[in-house]
Structure formats: C-alpha cells, structure tokens
Design a protein around this motif. Structure first.
Motif, PDB file in Angstrom:
ATOM      1  N   ASN A 155       0.784  -1.225   0.086  1.00  0.00           N
ATOM      2  CA  ASN A 155       0.110   0.292  -0.005  1.00  0.00           C
ATOM      3  C   ASN A 155       1.039   1.328   0.030  1.00  0.00           C
ATOM      4  O   ASN A 155       0.532   2.277  -0.807  1.00  0.00           O
ATOM      5  CB  ASN A 155      -0.886  -0.022   1.214  1.00  0.00           C
ATOM      6  CG  ASN A 155      -1.899   0.987   1.131  1.00  0.00           C
ATOM      7  OD1 ASN A 155      -2.856   1.204   0.467  1.00  0.00           O
ATOM      8  ND2 ASN A 155      -1.549   1.975   2.182  1.00  0.00           N
ATOM      9  N   PRO A 223      -5.389   2.924  -4.505  1.00  0.00           N
ATOM     10  CA  PRO A 223      -5.062   1.833  -3.454  1.00  0.00           C
ATOM     11  C   PRO A 223      -6.046   0.905  -3.027  1.00  0.00           C
ATOM     12  O   PRO A 223      -5.860  -0.034  -2.572  1.00  0.00           O
ATOM     13  CB  PRO A 223      -4.110   2.599  -2.399  1.00  0.00           C
ATOM     14  CG  PRO A 223      -3.595   3.800  -3.173  1.00  0.00           C
ATOM     15  CD  PRO A 223      -4.492   4.232  -4.020  1.00  0.00           C
ATOM     16  N   LEU A 426      -5.740  -2.380  -0.560  1.00  0.00           N
ATOM     17  CA  LEU A 426      -4.391  -2.981  -0.427  1.00  0.00           C
ATOM     18  C   LEU A 426      -4.125  -2.822   1.242  1.00  0.00           C
ATOM     19  O   LEU A 426      -3.225  -3.587   1.741  1.00  0.00           O
ATOM     20  CB  LEU A 426      -3.223  -1.978  -0.824  1.00  0.00           C
ATOM     21  CG  LEU A 426      -3.321  -2.170  -2.410  1.00  0.00           C
ATOM     22  CD1 LEU A 426      -2.473  -1.079  -3.275  1.00  0.00           C
ATOM     23  CD2 LEU A 426      -3.111  -3.492  -3.125  1.00  0.00           C
TER      24      LEU A 426
END
Length: 635
Positions: A155, A223, A426
């Motif tokens: 991430n 993300p 993530l």
C-alpha cells in the motif's frame, strides 16, 4: 507550479486556468506516456534494468540514469510481444538497506513461481533481483500494469507512486489500423488521496484528428480499488469499450457504447474513440479530471478514417469455450470483513487449497462489492446469468467488485504452481486478506523452479542479466548438503530442508508434536501446522502434510455435482467411494458445508476448520442467490 487549489477571482480566473494548463499539462499528438523501458537484445532474449526509488514518502520506478523526481511520474511503459522471453533486473536504489520491494505484473498470463512473478521474492535497498518473464506465443495482446507487491509494504509503495503501465502487443495484422500502436493514446489514471492525475499530470492533453478513430488504453490505479466511473464529458466523441483487464471482449466491438464506464482502481480498459467535430472532451475518474481530448484538424496524420472497426483478434485456447465447458470442480470464495478469504489469512507456506493443472474450474465469489477481488494469471469468464453488476456475462476479467454472488469460470492451463488471490483494497490485503492456490500436476516443462535470489549490484545502475545469469529451470527434489542460506525455490527442492518465515532450515525429527512452537513445528518432519494454528502429528491428524483440494464437493450446486473424487477424475460420471480412506488423502476436499451467503463465513472441512469447536454441517451448501444485482449493468 500547482495552483489548482486556489479560488480564482472573476478578474484572474482565466489567467490562473491558463497557468495551470501550461505548467501542468503534457500535450502530445499521439501517445503521451512519459517514458518507456529500454529493452536490449541479450542472446535470444530481451534484457533491461528497472530502478525502484524512494524519496521521503515518494516511491517510483524509472530507467537507470533518469533524474526525474522519484514518484512524480508513472514508471516506464513496459512493452512486450508474445513469443519472447524478457529478463528484467530490478534495482532497488533506496538508501535504506532494510527497505524491501519487488514487482508484480498485474494481468499477465505468466508463472507465479521461481524467477517469474513470485511475490514472495524481494530485494533489499541497494541490491538487485532478476526476473524472467516468458510471454507465451499466444498471449493475448492487451493493457495491463505493474506495481510492488511485497507484503506489508504494498500500500505505501503504490500510494507513494510506484506503478506503471504494461502493454502486450497484439498481432496487428489481424486488427484494423485504428488499433495499431501509431494510433493509440496511453492514459494511466492515478486516483490517490485528493489527487486525480493522468500520466502524472494534473490535466493530460491529447490531440486527435476530427473524424479519425483511435485506441485509448486506460489503466486506473487507486490503492483501495474503489469503483468509479470513467466518464467522457463534452465534445462530440463516440466511445466504445472494446476490452477489459487486458482481454478483448467476446462481443462485437461496437456492443458497449456510452459516455460513462465503471472501473475499479485496479482495472484496465481499451476504448475505440472518434470525435466528429472540433471541440474538447474531458475524461474524468469520479471526482477529478484526468485528461482532455482536443479534437481538431492538426494535420498530424494520426488516427484511422476507417468506417468499420473490424473484429477483435482470436483468443488463445485457454480463453475459449469456457461458456459451454463442464467444470472439473466448483468452489466458493468468500471475502470477509475481518480481512480473510474463506477464514484464512496470508501464509506463504500454507495455501488455501489445490487445483489440478489442465482443469476448468467454476467459482462463486462473494463479498467483492465491499472487497474488490483480484485473481492472478487466469482470467475469469463471467457465467453468472445477467452478469455481475457492471461485469458483463460472457466477458473476461481479472479484478471484480460487484454486489451479491458472482459465478466465474477459468481454465488452469499453460502455467501452474502458485496462484495468488487477494483483496485489492491494499490496506486490507496487508492485514492478511490474501491467499494462494497450488496448481498441482503442472508438467515439468511448464514449471519455473529457478532459485534466483537478490544480490549486490555490480554497479550503481544494477547489472543487466544475460542468458547465463539464470540457473537451470527445472530443479529436482534432492538431498542437499546444507540448508543454510538457500533461496526460496532451492530450499523447496531439497527434501531435507524446510522454509520458515523466509529462511531455510534443516528438517529434524521429533518424538512428539504436542505443544511445539511454530518454528519447531515447521522444521519437524512428523509435524504440521493445522488451520487452528496448533501443531499436530501428521500420522494421527486428518490433515495431511500436503494440500487440501478445491474439489467438486465444494460445489454451490451440490444436487448436480459429483461427490469428491480425490484422484481428480475428469469424468464426472465416475462413482467415487463415499467412504473415507483409511489413509490420509494427499488432497482432501473442502467440506460441502461451504456457505454461499455473504453474511456468513464459509466453513471448511473439520480438519481445516478455523473454529475447532464448531460442528460442521452435514448438509450441502445452499444455492447461490439468483436475484440480479441492483447495480446498473453499464459496461
């Protein structure tokens, strides 16, 4: 100079808008992507070095010697052609020797083991790591992307700017000229925190000739993989979506037309676009402008004036016939709010189960609306009647986010070994929402068992691998003189060695498994870790040391599926024994008590239960919901 946060007055608004456009837009007649990876010939292969960089909280990829500020632009375009082998050296140029990273090719049909796309491999700051990507001769042409995938840092590194676009070239002789490289527009849309950028710019600008057709390749990066509309606003452009997640649609190229198309933050799409008159069309992702298409008469000799888009190129055998195929096994995959998949958290040594190479599998995936789902290497055909939200029945995808249950089918062929599944939020993936399937029975010629560990680069820019850099691909399981310091795949190839938390240790013998800590349980030949994370004796436990099978007994349609056949028979009419074997099966099935209700976590076979005290149901699983999704089916 970034000034878009200012609130212009009536007297200065036009001036400020002009400053923003001139200082932050990148105008190009054709493909405006910032840079490309520099492949060179090395024997019969192609070789290159890609640098991973870190600058504060910014991360990125760039060509060696590129002085562009780290993370300010997407990584170089990686362009490859089917039938070639590409050898990439990833140079981690970070000053921090404890900073780990790697690279994942999202969307490619290549192996996830050895020195291929194995996300358990990594390289520390200041060192290099070699990858070999064998692109099959019949690999589909398409738009994909790459990014780091080191567990616990994925991430941060993607959100910091480490990502780039991959293009696998088509056989352009089978496509009309509008889809050829000279007529393509490349757009990587990043949607991170409060900023939507196109190719790293506040407002990417493309110039196109009025009336001509272009191929717009789009990759979205966010993300949390949030779904948002990619919309085309203003102007007089006709837009058709012709491919999703790197695969041309099975439907005619003019089937999916419109001005708004939903995409997750990990999806890709190809569009055919033509603007009938002079004007501007803004491409937005959700809340932000990513790019502007300026249609005019520029005399650029780009685009195609063909009146017919033609047809998509033929697909490889691995992607055809799935809609009518009889699956060799069915299973339920359930995403959970507690960051697990089927109750299991990430463990690189413990797969969720096993499937057979050369098998066709049908999975019902639940919970992807809140937890976008990505499957490596094998694209999934939507077979859910009516589709799954905006995912069209009969089309292929590798990333899903749809409410309700979604039934998909795929063919485990060409490659095998480790196949990863995970949430594409993530932050949740790093909490453990990731697992893997072992694709067993992979022919030796299709395996990649190369032990290619990270090493100290010979120069500041890393070294380019050669054809002699990589050791023999097929390692035989044998007894090794020492286990200390062996890499991932070499350790696995040694019958007297075991891996634990990334290191290789000599296997020992124990008189009892009761009460052993995780380390001693892992290295003891007589012991194995159960799903309940306790150490049990292999000879006494119903859980063997090998893998659970994702078998037909996990069917979401138990009334029509055959019962579990441990031999992986492809003949569904065969009658396996209903009695358990007196010997522990090397590939036991997951219990038919797997639930398809999104509100409940699927229960595994008692020997694999995450709740040892619960009593598994003896009843078959319920039918998946047949109610159509309430989401619009826009493509």
């Amino acid at each position: 100079m970034i000034m878009n946060h200012l609130q212009p007055t009536a007297s200065t608004g036009i001036f400020l808008a002009a400053v923003v456009l001139l200082s932050n837009s990148h105008v190009n007649v054709n493909a405006a992507y910032p840079s490309s990876l520099n492949w060179s010939d090395c024997g019969q292969d192609k070789c290159a070095t890609l640098e991973f960089c870190k600058d504060g909280t910014n991360y990125g990829y760039r060509n060696p010697g590129d002085i562009t500020r780290c993370g300010s632009k997407p990584g170089p375009l990686i362009r490859m052609a089917p039938g070639n082998t590409y050898k990439l050296t990833l140079h981690n140029s970070a000053d921090d020797s404890t900073l780990n990273t790697n690279i994942h090719t999202h969307g490619l049909h290549i192996t996830g083991s050895g020195d291929g796309d194995d996300i358990t491999r990594f390289v520390t700051g200041g060192n290099c790591l070699d990858y070999t990507w064998d692109i099959p001769w019949d690999h589909p042409g398409g738009t994909n992307w790459y990014h780091p995938h080191y567990h616990t840092l994925t991430n941060d590194q993607i959100a910091g700017g480490a990502f780039g676009m991959i293009v696998i070239d088509d056989d352009y002789s089978q496509l009309n000229s509008w889809a050829h490289p000279r007529n393509e527009l490349l757009l990587l849309v990043s949607d991170i925190e409060s900023s939507v950028l196109g190719n790293g710019n506040i407002n990417e600008v493309f110039q196109v000739e009025v009336g001509n057709w272009y191929r717009l390749r789009v990759s979205t990066v966010e993300p949390s993989a949030r779904t948002a509309a990619l919309s085309f606003n203003g102007g007089s452009c006709t837009v058709y979506k012709v491919a999703s997640d790197g695969i041309w649609h099975n439907s005619a190229l003019t089937t999916y037309s419109g001005s708004s198309f939903d995409m997750t933050g990990a999806s890709r799409a190809d569009y055919a676009i033509s603007c009938a008159a002079v004007g501007s069309t803004t491409i937005k992702r959700g809340r932000g402008d990513a790019a502007t298409i300026e249609a005019g008469q520029f005399g650029s000799n780009t685009g195609s004036n063909e009146r017919d888009l033609g047809n998509a190129p033929p697909k490889p055998a691995s992607l055809t016939g799935l809609n009518t195929a009889n699956p060799d096994g069915t299973f339920v995959i359930s995403m959970s709010d507690n960051a697990t998949i089927n109750g299991q958290s990430w463990d690189e040594e413990l797969p969720l189960g096993a499937i057979r190479y050369d098998g066709i599998y049908e999975w019902t995936i639940i919970g992807t609306g809140a937890h976008p789902f990505h499957q490596y290497f094998y694209h999934m055909l939507i077979v859910e009647p009516g589709g799954c939200g905006f995912y069209q029945e009969g089309e292929l995808y590798d990333t899903l986010s749809a409410s309700g249950n979604c039934r998909v089918r795929f063919y485990a062929i060409d490659i095998g070994q480790r196949m990863v599944l995970h949430f594409h939020i993530l932050g949740q993936e790093e909490k453990g929402a990731m697992t893997w399937i072992d694709v067993t029975g992979t022919p030796s010629g299709k395996q990649n068992n190369v032990d290619s560990s990270a090493y100290q680069c010979s120069g500041a820019g890393g070294r380019t691998p050669t054809t002699t850099t990589h050791i023999q691909r097929q390692l035989q399981t044998t007894t090794c003189q020492t286990c200390t310091g062996l890499g991932n795949n070499k350790c696995k190839a040694c019958s007297n060695c075991v891996r634990f938390q990334g290191n290789c240790y000599a296997q020992t013998s124990c008189t009892s498994c009761v009460g052993l800590d995780p380390f001693n349980c892992a290295i003891c030949a007589e012991c194995v870790k159960s799903q309940g994370n306790t150490c049990v004796d292999v000879t006494q436990s119903s859980q063997p040391s090998s893998l659970p099978s994702l078998s037909p007994s996990g069917s979401v349609q138990p009334s029509s599926e055959p019962s579990f056949n441990p031999s992986y028979s492809t003949n569904p009419t065969s009658e396996p024994s209903s009695e358990p074997s007196s010997q522990p099966s090397s590939q036991p099935s997951l219990s038919p008590s797997v639930s398809v209700q999104p509100s409940s976590e699927p229960s595994l076979n008692p020997s694999f239960s995450t709740n040892p005290t619960s009593e598994p149901s003896s009843e078959p699983s319920s039918q998946p919901s047949s109610e159509p999704s309430s989401e619009p089916s826009s493509q």
